[in-house]
Write a protein that holds these residues in place. Structure first.
Motif, PDB file in Angstrom:
ATOM      1  N   TYR A 287       0.827  -1.217   0.000  1.00  0.00           N
ATOM      2  CA  TYR A 287       0.000   0.000   0.000  1.00  0.00           C
ATOM      3  C   TYR A 287       0.858   1.263   0.000  1.00  0.00           C
ATOM      4  O   TYR A 287       2.023   1.252   0.368  1.00  0.00           O
ATOM      5  N   ASN A 288       0.227   2.353  -0.426  1.00  0.00           N
ATOM      6  CA  ASN A 288       0.834   3.693  -0.420  1.00  0.00           C
ATOM      7  C   ASN A 288       0.146   4.505   0.673  1.00  0.00           C
ATOM      8  O   ASN A 288      -1.063   4.370   0.885  1.00  0.00           O
ATOM      9  N   TRP A 289       0.921   5.361   1.333  1.00  0.00           N
ATOM     10  CA  TRP A 289       0.379   6.183   2.402  1.00  0.00           C
ATOM     11  C   TRP A 289       1.300   7.356   2.679  1.00  0.00           C
ATOM     12  O   TRP A 289       2.262   7.570   1.939  1.00  0.00           O
ATOM     13  N   GLN A 290       1.021   8.116   3.724  1.00  0.00           N
ATOM     14  CA  GLN A 290       1.839   9.264   4.118  1.00  0.00           C
ATOM     15  C   GLN A 290       2.511   8.956   5.455  1.00  0.00           C
ATOM     16  O   GLN A 290       1.838   8.769   6.470  1.00  0.00           O
TER      17      GLN A 290
ATOM     18  N   PRO B 291       6.901  20.429  14.470  1.00  0.00           N
ATOM     19  CA  PRO B 291       5.766  19.751  13.826  1.00  0.00           C
ATOM     20  C   PRO B 291       6.268  18.581  12.971  1.00  0.00           C
ATOM     21  O   PRO B 291       7.332  18.656  12.360  1.00  0.00           O
ATOM     22  N   PRO B 292       5.494  17.488  12.933  1.00  0.00           N
ATOM     23  CA  PRO B 292       5.905  16.362  12.095  1.00  0.00           C
ATOM     24  C   PRO B 292       5.830  16.732  10.612  1.00  0.00           C
ATOM     25  O   PRO B 292       5.110  17.650  10.229  1.00  0.00           O
ATOM     26  N   GLU B 293       6.582  16.010   9.825  1.00  0.00           N
ATOM     27  CA  GLU B 293       6.569  16.187   8.366  1.00  0.00           C
ATOM     28  C   GLU B 293       5.915  14.952   7.765  1.00  0.00           C
ATOM     29  O   GLU B 293       6.287  13.827   8.101  1.00  0.00           O
ATOM     30  N   PHE B 294       4.946  15.169   6.881  1.00  0.00           N
ATOM     31  CA  PHE B 294       4.302  14.049   6.193  1.00  0.00           C
ATOM     32  C   PHE B 294       4.962  13.865   4.837  1.00  0.00           C
ATOM     33  O   PHE B 294       5.199  14.836   4.121  1.00  0.00           O
ATOM     34  N   ALA B 295       5.279  12.611   4.498  1.00  0.00           N
ATOM     35  CA  ALA B 295       5.961  12.310   3.241  1.00  0.00           C
ATOM     36  C   ALA B 295       5.352  11.059   2.619  1.00  0.00           C
ATOM     37  O   ALA B 295       4.944  10.126   3.326  1.00  0.00           O
ATOM     38  N   ALA B 296       5.313  11.041   1.300  1.00  0.00           N
ATOM     39  CA  ALA B 296       4.813   9.875   0.572  1.00  0.00           C
ATOM     40  C   ALA B 296       5.644   8.647   0.935  1.00  0.00           C
ATOM     41  O   ALA B 296       6.869   8.726   1.064  1.00  0.00           O
ATOM     42  N   ALA B 297       4.953   7.525   1.115  1.00  0.00           N
ATOM     43  CA  ALA B 297       5.630   6.277   1.474  1.00  0.00           C
ATOM     44  C   ALA B 297       4.887   5.109   0.836  1.00  0.00           C
ATOM     45  O   ALA B 297       3.703   5.214   0.502  1.00  0.00           O
ATOM     46  N   ARG B 298       5.600   4.007   0.682  1.00  0.00           N
ATOM     47  CA  ARG B 298       4.961   2.763   0.237  1.00  0.00           C
ATOM     48  C   ARG B 298       5.483   1.635   1.107  1.00  0.00           C
ATOM     49  O   ARG B 298       6.666   1.596   1.454  1.00  0.00           O
ATOM     50  N   SER B 299       4.556   0.766   1.481  1.00  0.00           N
ATOM     51  CA  SER B 299       4.895  -0.338   2.373  1.00  0.00           C
ATOM     52  C   SER B 299       4.549  -1.671   1.740  1.00  0.00           C
ATOM     53  O   SER B 299       3.572  -1.782   0.987  1.00  0.00           O
ATOM     54  N   LEU B 300       5.344  -2.664   2.078  1.00  0.00           N
ATOM     55  CA  LEU B 300       5.111  -4.044   1.693  1.00  0.00           C
ATOM     56  C   LEU B 300       5.255  -4.862   2.970  1.00  0.00           C
ATOM     57  O   LEU B 300       6.311  -4.844   3.611  1.00  0.00           O
ATOM     58  N   VAL B 301       4.169  -5.529   3.342  1.00  0.00           N
ATOM     59  CA  VAL B 301       4.155  -6.328   4.556  1.00  0.00           C
ATOM     60  C   VAL B 301       3.871  -7.768   4.154  1.00  0.00           C
ATOM     61  O   VAL B 301       2.998  -8.013   3.322  1.00  0.00           O
ATOM     62  N   PHE B 302       4.616  -8.702   4.722  1.00  0.00           N
ATOM     63  CA  PHE B 302       4.274 -10.098   4.477  1.00  0.00           C
ATOM     64  C   PHE B 302       4.362 -10.909   5.746  1.00  0.00           C
ATOM     65  O   PHE B 302       5.142 -10.608   6.645  1.00  0.00           O
ATOM     66  N   TYR B 303       3.510 -11.930   5.815  1.00  0.00           N
ATOM     67  CA  TYR B 303       3.500 -12.897   6.900  1.00  0.00           C
ATOM     68  C   TYR B 303       3.465 -14.285   6.279  1.00  0.00           C
ATOM     69  O   TYR B 303       2.591 -14.574   5.478  1.00  0.00           O
ATOM     70  N   ALA B 304       4.407 -15.129   6.671  1.00  0.00           N
ATOM     71  CA  ALA B 304       4.449 -16.514   6.216  1.00  0.00           C
ATOM     72  C   ALA B 304       3.996 -17.417   7.364  1.00  0.00           C
ATOM     73  O   ALA B 304       4.411 -17.230   8.500  1.00  0.00           O
ATOM     74  N   PRO B 305       3.144 -18.401   7.058  1.00  0.00           N
ATOM     75  CA  PRO B 305       2.655 -19.282   8.115  1.00  0.00           C
ATOM     76  C   PRO B 305       3.724 -20.239   8.628  1.00  0.00           C
ATOM     77  O   PRO B 305       4.578 -20.697   7.871  1.00  0.00           O
ATOM     78  N   ALA B 306       3.650 -20.539   9.927  1.00  0.00           N
ATOM     79  CA  ALA B 306       4.513 -21.524  10.574  1.00  0.00           C
ATOM     80  C   ALA B 306       3.647 -22.738  10.928  1.00  0.00           C
ATOM     81  O   ALA B 306       2.420 -22.622  11.042  1.00  0.00           O
ATOM     82  N   PRO B 307       4.245 -23.897  11.108  1.00  0.00           N
ATOM     83  CA  PRO B 307       3.473 -25.109  11.410  1.00  0.00           C
ATOM     84  C   PRO B 307       2.587 -25.020  12.658  1.00  0.00           C
ATOM     85  O   PRO B 307       1.561 -25.670  12.730  1.00  0.00           O
ATOM     86  N   ASP B 308       2.956 -24.191  13.633  1.00  0.00           N
ATOM     87  CA  ASP B 308       2.170 -24.094  14.867  1.00  0.00           C
ATOM     88  C   ASP B 308       0.983 -23.138  14.765  1.00  0.00           C
ATOM     89  O   ASP B 308       0.294 -22.882  15.751  1.00  0.00           O
ATOM     90  N   GLY B 309       0.708 -22.573  13.578  1.00  0.00           N
ATOM     91  CA  GLY B 309      -0.427 -21.665  13.395  1.00  0.00           C
ATOM     92  C   GLY B 309      -0.070 -20.202  13.518  1.00  0.00           C
ATOM     93  O   GLY B 309      -0.894 -19.330  13.244  1.00  0.00           O
TER      94      GLY B 309
ATOM     95  N   GLU C 287       9.259   2.220   2.423  1.00  0.00           N
ATOM     96  CA  GLU C 287      10.167   3.137   1.729  1.00  0.00           C
ATOM     97  C   GLU C 287       9.541   4.523   1.809  1.00  0.00           C
ATOM     98  O   GLU C 287       8.459   4.754   1.263  1.00  0.00           O
ATOM     99  N   ILE C 288      10.207   5.424   2.522  1.00  0.00           N
ATOM    100  CA  ILE C 288       9.761   6.815   2.626  1.00  0.00           C
ATOM    101  C   ILE C 288      10.409   7.542   1.452  1.00  0.00           C
ATOM    102  O   ILE C 288      11.631   7.544   1.302  1.00  0.00           O
ATOM    103  N   LEU C 289       9.585   8.145   0.602  1.00  0.00           N
ATOM    104  CA  LEU C 289      10.050   8.605  -0.704  1.00  0.00           C
ATOM    105  C   LEU C 289      10.696   9.975  -0.725  1.00  0.00           C
ATOM    106  O   LEU C 289      11.431  10.287  -1.661  1.00  0.00           O
ATOM    107  N   ASP C 290      10.438  10.814   0.287  1.00  0.00           N
ATOM    108  CA  ASP C 290      11.073  12.135   0.298  1.00  0.00           C
ATOM    109  C   ASP C 290      11.070  12.710   1.707  1.00  0.00           C
ATOM    110  O   ASP C 290      10.608  12.088   2.637  1.00  0.00           O
ATOM    111  N   GLY C 291      11.626  13.896   1.841  1.00  0.00           N
ATOM    112  CA  GLY C 291      11.643  14.584   3.127  1.00  0.00           C
ATOM    113  C   GLY C 291      12.784  14.158   4.033  1.00  0.00           C
ATOM    114  O   GLY C 291      13.667  13.403   3.645  1.00  0.00           O
TER     115      GLY C 291
END
Length: 166
Positions: free
Chosen positions: A107-110, A120-138, A147-151
């Motif tokens: 997803y893309n976000w700020q 004051p905080p600075e808002f910057a364009a960002a994109r995230s990639l999150v993954f979860y792989a299953p383990a045998p125990d559930g 990746e924060i794209l600027d600022g």
């Protein structure tokens, strides 16, 4: 990003544990019987990366969510019944797709860049990639990469994540 805001935003962004009771060809690619309540943990104390945000101290945090999955041509898991992000640019509800070996949310976000207590905080364009792989125990284990794209905070922030049946 302030620690409380970062925890809430990151917790919502990392909710990725997922679940698929699928039929047909998809059933071979997706795990079975993963519906219900999960505790999702972001190990912010272990973050690494090139952004100054990766070097700002932050404690680990967790939250509980209920997951449900629907499968058609792909399996999509949706997180619900958990805390909402404080950052309104994070897509809601959080949905993850099964890629044959792991659950993925892209997803893309700020990014809210924390620059000091009296600045004051600075808002910057960002994109995230999150993954979860299953383990045998559930449980599920993975990585959240942003990746924060600027600022001032431009660069990467990478954190380990996990989800455990509650």
């Amino acid at each position: 990003m302030s620690a409380p805001r970062a925890r809430s935003a990151l917790a919502s962004a990392t909710v990725v544990a997922a679940l698929c009771v699928c039929g047909g060809a998809t059933a071979q690619a997706a795990p079975q019987g993963w519906n219900g309540r999960y505790t999702v943990v972001t190990y912010a104390s272990e973050k690494i990366g090139t952004s100054i945000a990766s070097r700002q101290p932050e404690p680990d945090f967790s939250a509980q969510y209920t997951f449900s999955t629907s499968c058609a041509s792909i399996c999509t898991a949706t997180a619900s019944d958990g805390p909402a992000p404080t950052n309104p640019t994070i897509p809601q509800p959080t949905r993850y797709t099964w890629d044959g070996k792991q659950w993925v949310f892209n997803y893309n976000w700020q990014w809210e860049c924390f620059r000091g207590d009296d600045v004051p905080p600075e808002f910057a364009a960002a994109r995230s990639l999150v993954f979860y792989a299953p383990a045998p125990d559930g449980s599920l284990f993975g990585t959240w990469r942003t990746e924060i794209l600027d600022g001032v905070c431009k660069g990467t922030v990478i954190m380990p994540v996990a989800a455990y049946p509650a």
